[in-house]
Design a protein around this motif. Sequence first.
Motif: not given
Length: 368
Positions: A80-84
Amino acid sequence: MLGTTAVTAAISLSMWGLLAQTNGLNGAARATARLDAIKTALTVGAGIGGAVALLLTLRRQWLSEHEQIHREEVDASTEHDATERRITELYTAAASQLGGDTAPGRLAGLYALERLAQDHTAHRQTIVNVICAYLRMPFEPEPPSADMAAWSEERVVRLTAQQILTDHLIVSAEEADEWLSDSPSADPKFWPGIELNLAGATLLHFEFAMRRAELVNFHGTRFVGYTNSSHAELAGHAYFHRARFEGGAGNFRGAWFGLRVVFSGADFGEHRAAFDGATFAGMVFLKDATFGSGVSLDDARALADFNTNWGSERQWPPGWRERPITENEPMPRPRLGRWTRAAQPTPGDETWTVLVRDEPGQAPEPGQ
């Protein structure tokens, strides 16, 4: 270690208790009883050892499962952090392009933002806000005497920005019969719940027909050229105060206005404002608008028992008023309306009123 200690203690206690019961025996009977006691104690120890082993196995399984869940949560959080971070990078790059010096770069930025909004619903409203902010930037709709090329390119960019916004608010013709319900559109291209803040913007040939939005703010907006909002569905508040319709008619035929619609101080120019077949489900402020060639509300209707949490005032244009439906009078079904037969009010329905012209010589009703 804990399991071995437990088994040893169980064997010792069992054996001590059982051997104590053989103290009153003698000879072969005592030997046999003591042997049986030892066998029983060992059996008890084996049973307890098995139970301990089972508990240890369950504990290891529990720890393994919770470690797996934790790893999955960590992986999901990392993903999720990478996507954000990726979205932020793409958003920043697209916004930088939109603020660039060249028209092709600005167009690329707009299309990049559109793709981000389509793929990431949580960021749609933010991206819509950015595009609206771009359209609120100053723009003169009349061609300049110099630098015609730059003006023409910027005009293309602004028309593209308008189209991106409105293309994702279309209610398909197949869903026209559901326009009075809250059911979401099945079209994945449709963006539900969008709010548009285009206050003070200059919009060119604005096409908003068959569009659905939660809230629109057109305070002081210049609508240049033909403006078409027929059958638009404005579920919440719709602000058009001090808006100017220049060079084209303000077409709101068959439109639905929800909680409040404000046209106070709006100027419809030299063309006739058309609200034929429109539906007003809340507060209305049309009295103080300027209608250069008049206004038409033929076959329009208003919800009588509407939500008054925001107020109960209704101000109709001069020459128009609400009238309750009489006992045997069917609600007009205009050719341009989008009322289904199921949604059509029955004769004498007190839920709705119709908009009619004042009769000659009739004094305006209070509030008109």
